[in-house]
Structure formats: structure tokens, C-alpha cells
Design an enzyme around this catalytic site. Structure first.
Site, mmCIF file in Angstrom:
data_model
loop_
_atom_site.group_PDB
_atom_site.id
_atom_site.type_symbol
_atom_site.label_atom_id
_atom_site.label_comp_id
_atom_site.label_asym_id
_atom_site.label_seq_id
_atom_site.Cartn_x
_atom_site.Cartn_y
_atom_site.Cartn_z
ATOM 1 N N HIS A 59 52.034 24.923 44.152
ATOM 2 C CA HIS A 59 50.882 25.023 43.258
ATOM 3 C C HIS A 59 49.772 24.081 43.723
ATOM 4 C CE1 HIS A 59 53.184 26.870 39.591
ATOM 5 N NE2 HIS A 59 53.181 27.648 40.657
ATOM 6 N N GLU A 61 48.447 21.398 42.290
ATOM 7 C CA GLU A 61 48.602 19.946 42.093
ATOM 8 C C GLU A 61 49.428 19.291 43.199
ATOM 9 O OE1 GLU A 61 49.040 22.418 40.009
ATOM 10 O OE2 GLU A 61 48.646 21.905 37.925
ATOM 11 N N CYS A 84 51.648 23.116 34.944
ATOM 12 C CA CYS A 84 52.834 23.777 34.390
ATOM 13 C C CYS A 84 53.949 22.767 34.144
ATOM 14 C CB CYS A 84 53.294 24.910 35.301
ATOM 15 S SG CYS A 84 53.904 24.354 36.901
ATOM 16 N N ALA A 164 29.005 52.766 46.184
ATOM 17 C CA ALA A 164 27.772 52.516 46.934
ATOM 18 C C ALA A 164 26.785 53.617 46.575
ATOM 19 C CB ALA A 164 28.063 52.543 48.429
ATOM 20 N N ASP A 210 36.058 62.859 50.898
ATOM 21 C CA ASP A 210 36.084 61.792 51.913
ATOM 22 C C ASP A 210 37.360 61.771 52.756
ATOM 23 O OD1 ASP A 210 33.786 61.138 50.660
ATOM 24 O OD2 ASP A 210 34.469 59.211 49.859
ATOM 25 N N ARG A 217 41.142 47.838 56.035
ATOM 26 C CA ARG A 217 41.176 47.861 57.503
ATOM 27 C C ARG A 217 40.293 46.778 58.122
ATOM 28 N NH1 ARG A 217 41.091 52.842 55.800
ATOM 29 N NH2 ARG A 217 38.901 53.290 56.196
ATOM 30 N N GLU A 305 37.626 53.367 42.924
ATOM 31 C CA GLU A 305 36.457 53.782 43.713
ATOM 32 C C GLU A 305 36.070 55.166 43.200
ATOM 33 O OE1 GLU A 305 36.872 53.106 47.908
ATOM 34 O OE2 GLU A 305 37.849 51.165 47.627
ATOM 35 N N PRO A 308 31.056 59.892 39.698
ATOM 36 C CA PRO A 308 30.430 59.710 38.392
ATOM 37 C C PRO A 308 31.312 60.099 37.205
ATOM 38 C CG PRO A 308 29.270 61.367 39.715
ATOM 39 C CD PRO A 308 30.306 60.782 40.596
HETATM 40 C C1 AOF Z 1 50.022 25.202 37.880
HETATM 41 N N1 AOF Z 1 49.353 25.133 39.061
HETATM 42 O O1 AOF Z 1 48.518 26.092 40.897
HETATM 43 C C2 AOF Z 1 49.495 27.490 39.285
HETATM 44 C C3 AOF Z 1 50.165 27.546 38.021
HETATM 45 O O2 AOF Z 1 56.715 30.901 39.942
HETATM 46 P P1 AOF Z 1 55.856 29.683 40.099
HETATM 47 O O3 AOF Z 1 56.638 28.425 40.265
HETATM 48 O O4 AOF Z 1 54.792 29.830 41.173
HETATM 49 O O5 AOF Z 1 55.064 29.474 38.695
HETATM 50 C C4 AOF Z 1 54.187 30.444 38.204
HETATM 51 C C5 AOF Z 1 53.566 30.009 36.896
HETATM 52 O O6 AOF Z 1 52.909 28.750 37.025
HETATM 53 C C6 AOF Z 1 52.474 30.971 36.428
HETATM 54 O O7 AOF Z 1 52.993 31.980 35.595
HETATM 55 C C7 AOF Z 1 51.529 30.055 35.669
HETATM 56 O O8 AOF Z 1 51.996 29.819 34.359
HETATM 57 C C8 AOF Z 1 51.601 28.760 36.445
HETATM 58 N N2 AOF Z 1 50.594 28.732 37.502
HETATM 59 N N3 AOF Z 1 50.377 26.385 37.353
HETATM 60 O O9 AOF Z 1 50.351 24.155 37.309
HETATM 61 C C9 AOF Z 1 49.086 26.212 39.794
HETATM 62 N N4 AOF Z 1 49.261 28.608 39.996
HETATM 63 ZN ZN ZN Z 2 52.446 24.170 38.539
#
Ligand code: AOF
Ligand code: ZN
Length: 389
Positions: A59, A61, A84, A164, A210, A217, A305, A308
Site C-alpha cells: 500500500h 503508506e 487500513c 470522438a 468499425d 494497443r 464507446e 448516439p
Molecule cells: C491503505 N492504503 O494504499 C490502499 C488501501 O488486499 P489488500 O491488502 O491490498 O487491501 C485492500 C484494502 O485496503 C482495500 O479494500 C481498501 O480498504 C484498502 N486500500 N488502504 O491503507 C492503500 N490501497
Molecule cells: Zn493499507
């Protein structure tokens, strides 16, 4: 947690904005996990920073802590999302890491909508004697993780419509024939956007006009996109590129009236995933019903994509959180070319960018439950930064 914002200064806001910008770098690689940014500051200097690493990786932190050029003891951590604290997941929780590192103060952008966290991360930090400020810049912080909020709270993807159009408001050449409207630089940005999406969806008219592959790509892609075609009467040719290059993740939604048809059998023989869809009074595939289907609850980002008619169906269903319109300076000049969709008035223009003469405009649906702030999206900021190098 208490909703009071404790001692936030202008400097705090600058560091939190830096963390928000960093978080954008993870866009497209962390999903379905949100991309978060973290900046660690001591004596008014940044001593470490980082953002969420690709899915399953560390993560924001721990990434920022590992990058610190000096001890983070006594420092402030600016994090776009509440750290978390839960353990039923892939990586170790972040709040205990901040505590162990001796962080004195944490400023957060918003709470984690994941109910395993949702205030408990803040409570854990406070219980350890850390001062927690925020949520600060909350609307923008939430906007940045709107797709994650969508998945967590509403079990639906964040939906982007992209097309576009020419200077005279057309999306095709004369008589509906395919025309290359956007320039090479814009097309590259679109392929980048595709590469960051979980799924790409088109209607049968686009497929017939298309014959697209609907893949990303000539750009780095961390994953392959699921491709979805809405085709009530199963007109998708077995000879189309998408069928011929099927890798097992192509899905066609069609009306019950075609069930058991010879066409159904020949597409199935090609390994296409076929799904009977609910239709509306006009016999068209119902977008609200479609978005409730299991396949869609697994996507964080769905890129549509549309022509209308499909665009209008998504707008009418409230199923377009964001719109990207690329406008070319060139005219088509044919009265029977197809008119571009119209972006409804409830949308706010969040940003605009010149791309070698084309203009990309981003609009956000202010009535969406995933609208928090009319700020440029991570995809837009990444596109802008790419243009300025
Ligand atoms: C944070 N810092 O950068 C992110 C968080 O499966 P894991 O261990 O990667 O945990 C996923 C959960 O952690 C996600 O559902 C969300 O609640 C949290 N994401 N938390 O402290 C982070 N990406
Ligand atoms: Zn975390």
C-alpha cells in the site's frame, strides 16, 4: 470518528494535494484496490513518499515509509485515504505500520468506505496516541476513489462514455461510414484509457461500422480487458475481428427472441460468452437491468464507446458517471453523417485539454451517487501530463 478537522494549515493542504497527485500514478494497476498516495513530512520537508503498488503489492503508506531518507519518528503522514487496519486481506495493515514507525500525526483525505475499515483505522491510530486530522479535501479525495466507492457501496462499476466528434458534430463519415475523427495523439490517450479499464462495451452498430478489436494497443497494459457487445438480434458477424480473435473473454448480450437461433449456435461454437438480456419497451437491451448483471458487479471501470442511441440509453439510465469527448478541428461536411450524442445539462465540465489540435473535454454527472467534486479525474491529469512532456 469525530468529523472535526483538527489544526489543518495551508501547508497541510499542499502536502495532501501532493499525496493526491501521487495517488493518480497507481491508476489502472491497483484495481479493484484504490490507488492511494502518501507523503511523509518532517520539519516542513518531504522525507518520503509513495503510492499504492500494483494489485497485491504494498500500500501507499509502507511504500512511503520505505522511501524515507531519514527516520520518520515524529513525522506527519499525509494519506489520501484512511490507513487500513484489517487483516483478512493480501497485505499487512498500514495503521500498525505507521504506529511502529513512530509517526506523530496523520492527515487523511477521506475515510475508507470498506466496512472492514470505515473509521476503525483512525480509531487505531488515535488509540496509539497519534493525532489524526481530517477528513480534509474530502470531496476531491472521494472523487479520486469514486470507482472504489462504487464497488464497495453500490456493487457497480464507474462508467465512462467516450467518443470522438468532428467540428460539425458528427461521429461518422457520410452515410454512417467509418471515419477517423481524432488525431494520432488523441487515439493514443484513448488506448491508455482502454488499458486502465476492466471492460470495454460497444453496441452492435459500432461493431458493424468499425469492426473493432476493442483492445488496448501500443500502450503498456497490465491486464486484458473484458469486451462486451450489446446485440439484441445477434447480428455480430462470425467473421468479425472480435470473434475471430476471441480469447474467451468476449461477451454478447442479446434478446430472448434470438435464443436457440443458428447464429447463437455459431457464435457459441467460436467460444463467445452469450447472455440473454432484458429488453425495454422499444425492444432494446435495458441498460439499468444490464448493469445489475453479475458480470458488471466485478468491474471497477467500465468504458463505453457508444454511438448516439447507446449513449442516450446510458444517459437516460443515469449510467454514465464520466464522459470524455474528443473534438476534432476538422469537419465531416456530410448531412447524412451520424450526429454525435449530446451531453445532458446535469453534467459539469471538469477539465479541457488541447491535444495537437483536438480538444478533450471531460464531463462528470453531478447527479451520480459517485459524484463528489467537479475535479479533473486521474485519467485526465495523467493525459495532461503526458501532453506536456
Ligand atoms: C491503505 N492504503 O494504499 C490502499 C488501501 O488486499 P489488500 O491488502 O491490498 O487491501 C485492500 C484494502 O485496503 C482495500 O479494500 C481498501 O480498504 C484498502 N486500500 N488502504 O491503507 C492503500 N490501497
Ligand atoms: Zn493499507
Amino acid at each position: 470518528m469525530a468529523s472535526t478537522i483538527l489544526r489543518m494549515t495551508e501547508r497541510d493542504e499542499q502536502f495532501l494535494r501532493r499525496a493526491m497527485r501521487l495517488s493518480m500514478n497507481g491508476r489502472g494497476t491497483t484495481e479493484p484496490n484504490p490507488s492511494v498516495g502518501c507523503v511523509i513530512v518532517k520539519d516542513d520537508r518531504i522525507i518520503g513518499e509513495g503510492y499504492t503498488q500494483p494489485f497485491g503489492g504494498p500500500h501507499a503508506e509502507p511504500t512511503a515509509l520505505a522511501s524515507c531518507t531519514e527516520s520518520p519518528r515524529g513525522a506527519t503522514a499525509y494519506v489520501t485515504l484512511e490507513p487500513c487496519c484489517h487483516t483478512n486481506k493480501k497485505t499487512p495493515p498500514c495503521a500498525p505500520r505507521l504506529i511502529e514507525a513512530g509517526i506523530a500525526r496523520v492527515v487523511i483525505g477521506c475515510l475508507d468506505p470498506n466496512e472492514d475499515v470505515d473509521g476503525k483505522g483512525v480509531a487505531m491510530l488515535r488509540a496509539a496516541g497519534i493525532e489524526v486530522a481530517g477528513p480534509a479535501l474530502e470531496a476531491e479525495a472521494k472523487q479520486l476513489i469514486a470507482p472504489f466507492i462504487g464497488r464497495m457501496k453500490f456493487h457497480r462499476p464507474y462508467i465512462t462514455l467516450k467518443w470522438a466528434q468532428s467540428a460539425d458534430g458528427k461521429i461518422s463519415g457520410a452515410g454512417g461510414a467509418r471515419a477517423q475523427i481524432s488525431n494520432a495523439a488523441s487515439s493514443r490517450l484513448v488506448h491508455k484509457l482502454r488499458a486502465r479499464s476492466d471492460a470495454i462495451l460497444v453496441g452492435i452498430n459500432t461493431l458493424l461500422a468499425d469492426d473493432p478489436l476493442l483492445t488496448a494497443r501500443n500502450v503498456e497494459a497490465s491486464r486484458l480487458q473484458t469486451r462486451v457487445i450489446l446485440d439484441s438480434h445477434l447480428r455480430t458477424p462470425v467473421t468479425s475481428k472480435i470473434v475471430q480473435n476471441n480469447d474467451g473473454d468476449v461477451h454478447i448480450f442479446f434478446a430472448a427472441s434470438e435464443y436457440g437461433s443458428e447464429k447463437m449456435r455459431s457464435l457459441m461454437a467460436k467460444g463467445i460468452n452469450l447472455h440473454v438480456a432484458d429488453t425495454d419497451d422499444a425492444g432494446r437491451i435495458s441498460i439499468p437491468m444490464l448493469l445489475n448483471r453479475d458480470l458488471f458487479t466485478d468491474f471497477t471501470h467500465l468504458l463505453v464507446e457508444p454511438g448516439p442511441t447507446l449513449a442516450k440509453s446510458f444517459f437516460d439510465a443515469g449510467g454514465a458517471d464520466r464522459v470524455w469527448v474528443i473534438e476534432s478541428p476538422n469537419k465531416i461536411g456530410a448531412h447524412d453523417a451520424i450526429d454525435a450524442p449530446r451531453v445532458p445539462n446535469r453534467y459539469v465540465k471538469s477539465a479541457e485539454l488541447k491535444i495537437d489540435g483536438d480538444v478533450l473535454s471531460e464531463y462528470l454527472d453531478t447527479e451520480s451517487d459517485l459524484f463528489f467534486a467537479g475535479a479533473p479525474s486521474a485519467d485526465f491529469v495523467l493525459a495532461r501530463d503526458m501532453q506536456s512532456v
